[in-house]
Design an enzyme around this catalytic site. Structure first.
Site, PDB file in Angstrom:
ATOM      1  N   THR A   1     -21.479 -56.871  61.675  1.00 29.29           N
ATOM      2  CA  THR A   1     -20.443 -57.414  62.560  1.00 29.29           C
ATOM      3  C   THR A   1     -19.020 -57.145  62.054  1.00 29.29           C
ATOM      4  O   THR A   1     -18.054 -57.504  62.715  1.00 29.29           O
ATOM      5  CB  THR A   1     -20.632 -58.933  62.741  1.00 29.29           C
ATOM      6  OG1 THR A   1     -20.617 -59.537  61.429  1.00 29.29           O
ATOM      7  CG2 THR A   1     -21.935 -59.249  63.423  1.00 29.29           C
TER       8      THR A   1
ATOM      9  N   VAL B   1     -16.203 -52.113  59.512  1.00 22.56           N
ATOM     10  CA  VAL B   1     -16.976 -50.907  59.215  1.00 22.56           C
ATOM     11  C   VAL B   1     -18.309 -50.953  59.959  1.00 22.56           C
ATOM     12  O   VAL B   1     -18.784 -49.945  60.487  1.00 22.56           O
ATOM     13  CB  VAL B   1     -17.199 -50.754  57.696  1.00 22.56           C
ATOM     14  CG1 VAL B   1     -18.137 -49.594  57.394  1.00 22.56           C
ATOM     15  CG2 VAL B   1     -15.862 -50.557  56.979  1.00 22.56           C
TER      16      VAL B   1
ATOM     17  N   CYS C   1     -12.889 -45.875  50.020  1.00 23.22           N
ATOM     18  CA  CYS C   1     -12.372 -45.088  51.144  1.00 23.22           C
ATOM     19  C   CYS C   1     -11.207 -44.182  50.755  1.00 23.22           C
ATOM     20  O   CYS C   1     -11.067 -43.081  51.302  1.00 23.22           O
ATOM     21  CB  CYS C   1     -11.955 -46.002  52.294  1.00 23.22           C
ATOM     22  SG  CYS C   1     -10.865 -47.347  51.819  1.00 23.22           S
TER      23      CYS C   1
ATOM     24  N   GLN D   1      -2.036 -45.802  53.078  1.00 20.60           N
ATOM     25  CA  GLN D   1      -3.300 -46.408  53.483  1.00 20.60           C
ATOM     26  C   GLN D   1      -3.141 -47.326  54.689  1.00 20.60           C
ATOM     27  O   GLN D   1      -2.201 -48.105  54.775  1.00 20.60           O
ATOM     28  CB  GLN D   1      -3.883 -47.191  52.303  1.00 20.60           C
ATOM     29  CG  GLN D   1      -4.231 -46.278  51.154  1.00 20.60           C
ATOM     30  CD  GLN D   1      -4.905 -46.989  49.997  1.00 20.60           C
ATOM     31  OE1 GLN D   1      -4.585 -46.715  48.853  1.00 20.60           O
ATOM     32  NE2 GLN D   1      -5.837 -47.878  50.272  1.00 20.60           N
TER      33      GLN D   1
ATOM     34  N   HIS E   1      -6.550 -43.161  56.392  1.00 19.02           N
ATOM     35  CA  HIS E   1      -5.748 -43.043  55.176  1.00 19.02           C
ATOM     36  C   HIS E   1      -5.228 -41.612  55.056  1.00 19.02           C
ATOM     37  O   HIS E   1      -5.909 -40.658  55.431  1.00 19.02           O
ATOM     38  CB  HIS E   1      -6.605 -43.335  53.932  1.00 19.02           C
ATOM     39  CG  HIS E   1      -7.031 -44.762  53.793  1.00 19.02           C
ATOM     40  ND1 HIS E   1      -6.542 -45.791  54.563  1.00 19.02           N
ATOM     41  CD2 HIS E   1      -7.910 -45.351  52.919  1.00 19.02           C
ATOM     42  CE1 HIS E   1      -7.104 -46.938  54.181  1.00 19.02           C
ATOM     43  NE2 HIS E   1      -7.935 -46.694  53.193  1.00 19.02           N
TER      44      HIS E   1
ATOM     45  N   ASN F   1     -10.618 -43.818  57.456  1.00 23.47           N
ATOM     46  CA  ASN F   1     -11.141 -44.652  56.381  1.00 23.47           C
ATOM     47  C   ASN F   1     -12.347 -45.482  56.797  1.00 23.47           C
ATOM     48  O   ASN F   1     -13.102 -45.952  55.948  1.00 23.47           O
ATOM     49  CB  ASN F   1     -10.048 -45.585  55.830  1.00 23.47           C
ATOM     50  CG  ASN F   1      -9.365 -46.397  56.908  1.00 23.47           C
ATOM     51  OD1 ASN F   1      -8.759 -45.838  57.808  1.00 23.47           O
ATOM     52  ND2 ASN F   1      -9.477 -47.701  56.820  1.00 23.47           N
TER      53      ASN F   1
END
Lengths: 372, 372
Positions: free
Chosen positions: A29, A32, A147, A174, A277, A350
């Site tokens: 959830t 990512v 990442c 980033q 990124h 990322n």
């Protein structure tokens, strides 16, 4: 759950659907996690059952993957029974506790936290660079890199294979989503405060005051305003004034590329970008390298896209890279004063190659083992 | 024009008010020009008459400086008659034409364009670093450095004086106002498009599409959207894939610091910040340098402020630096793998120290000559 396929036992006695391995996605959830569900839907379908797992708070939610509704299950030891591969995208301490439990229950764990990355018994894998190391996993755990490190590994791996990398000086740009969905929400909250407020950004602290006046002292994932600003801090504070993020770039690059004495300095900076990124990279090699040869090597790398024609307005940006799989590389320049050195600019999503995509690629290496 | 002071002729036959030298500000209506008027109002008043000059289009406008209303005059040769010091903040080609005219008419020109910076007969001056060179001006012209270079000169000059700088690897985070008021306006226009549009920034090109849909194809000073993005291009395209901005950082740093063989690589990147450039700097010296000694040297430098206590949340940001005079330095780290090398993060207001303030400081050196 709707599926036209039936679950059948294969010759090993597991409950593999269509003989394909079972996958668990832990942290389904999160920011990512939701990208992962999209990636699992897009890519070649190598999985039998896909089990979605999250904290008890999110259990019972219904998420969509491969066109099917799947009910999220709570994280328990039993949820790993019958699972072949368990992906983790959860905080370090959750991975540290639960990845070994998944392994005990018979799964191989692919972990995207920092918990195991520097463990000598855990391979740290980028399939295009050191995919063969995924087979050597004494703890049953494979780590997915950070990442920021991942943003440049495909490109640098392709160059290192031919010219042997010796030094890296890196400055990062980033994105907010590196801090998860709260990072993205905070960025947009702040952008709404500053957008109509022309005149902000001319006096020290006026952005911070405007943001505090509207958003209160509520917690931000960032230690300073991110709208109309850049914040030269990512991760936690470590010895010598370094951040955890900067040390990860150094230590993980060394491990992935297999260069234990690689000289690395990184400065990690958050910028008001949603996702992707970017890195300014100053890379020195053992052997003479030209821009033309480097460009050809990068164009030949399967997961790298070269956008490098400045006179024609062709260069990488995060807003032009987000949502795609390749690492995008441009601004290739021969360093004028440093021998065997290339300056370049690299962008990578990322949440995809920097997290979900690379994790999915590692899991696919395992799926191929199970079905071989 | 209102003033309680009368204009009197001094012994040299010039029209100096109160015996103080006459200043012309050419480009008074631009982004740097308006900051200059504020700076001239704040600082010790070393000037007699201050004459404001701009293109014919802006002539007749009334601007306020030192609490007085001053009518802007059109740029003509005659406007420099009786002028001791003429500051120029105009495009390169305007400076190239008009600075020599001001000199012919008897003024010393202090030029903030790129037209004369690399001319061996024109000193390139940062008063705290090489102020003595302002006296050696065979062409009657002194150049003010590029704003990105200036961001780090005070700090690096203080370190070079003791440890002798040999190498610089720099990545910049440059503000929109580096492209003048059109840059600032464009950034705010784009921020208004994206601010309420949560969900943007997840698909390649969606920011560009949203911006184009609202703002049309109107000209932007930037070659890609700046909101929710970073753009790794500043300045014009030069040989070898370098930009003019990146070459300025190299060549001007060498000239200001007096290190003709200084090794420099710079990558210049525009970020969605209103004003204040930031730099990630990797600086190598001839002699061993420690963070503690470097911090002490920077704290002792008159124009540098050190904000360097990461554990206490103390670090430089552009939004916390803008509007002030000092260069703000932090994130001091001993490079782990590079001998004699320091990594640091530097922020400086590109319209003040990066442009108007340094120009005013050079002009004050001249004022002191005239009144000595």
């Amino acid at each position: 759950m709707s599926t036209q396929e039936s679950t059948v036992s294969d010759q090993n006695g597991t409950g593999r659907r269509n003989g394909k391995p079972t996958l668990a996605v832990v942290g389904a959830t999160g920011a990512v996690g939701s990208v992962m569900l999209g990636i699992l839907t897009e890519r070649e379908d190598v999985w039998g059952e896909i089990r979605l797992v999250a904290s008890a708070r999110s259990a019972g939610k219904v998420l969509r993957v491969r066109g099917e509704d799947v009910v999220v299950q709570a994280l328990t030891p039993e949820v790993f029974d019958g699972v072949d591969v368990a992906m983790f995208d959860v905080p370090d301490e959750v991975s540290a506790e639960w990845a070994p439990i998944a392994v005990e229950r018979g799964a191989v764990a692919v972990d995207n936290s920092g918990a195991f990355r520097m463990d000598p018994d855990v391979p740290l894998v980028v399939p295009e660079v050191n995919g063969e190391q995924a087979r050597n996993r004494p703890k049953g755990i494979i780590s997915n890199p950070n990442c920021t490190t991942l943003t440049m590994m495909d490109a640098l791996g392709a160059l290192h294979a031919r010219w042997r990398l010796t030094e890296l000086v890196v400055a990062s740009y980033q994105a907010a989503s590196g801090a998860g969905q709260p990072g993205v929400d905070r960025l947009y909250d702040e952008l709404e405060v500053v957008a109509g407020n022309r005149g902000l950004g001319q006096r020290a602290g006026d952005v911070a005051e405007a943001v505090a006046a509207k958003l209160g002292d509520g917690p931000s994932p960032f230690p300073a305003p991110l709208a109309l600003n850049v914040v030269p801090v990512a991760g936690s504070v470590k010895d010598g004034g370094w951040t955890s993020e900067e040390l990860k770039v150094r230590n993980e690059s060394r491990k992935i590329l297999g260069i234990p004495d690689l000289r690395v300095s990184a400065t990690c900076v958050r910028v008001p970008v949603q996702t992707t990124h970017s890195l300014a990279v100053h890379a020195t090699f053992a052997e003479e390298i030209t821009v033309e040869e480097a460009r050809a090597a990068l164009e030949a790398a399967p997961s790298v896209e070269v956008l490098d024609d400045l006179a024609a307005g062709v260069f990488p940006t995060p807003a032009g890279t987000v949502g795609g799989d390749p690492t995008v590389v441009g601004r290739l320049r021969q360093a004028l004063d440093f021998p065997n050195t290339l300056d370049l600019f690299v962008c990578g999503d990322n949440l995809r190659k920097g997290a979900a995509l690379n994790t999915a690629q590692i899991a696919e290496l395992l799926a191929a083992e199970f079905t071989a």
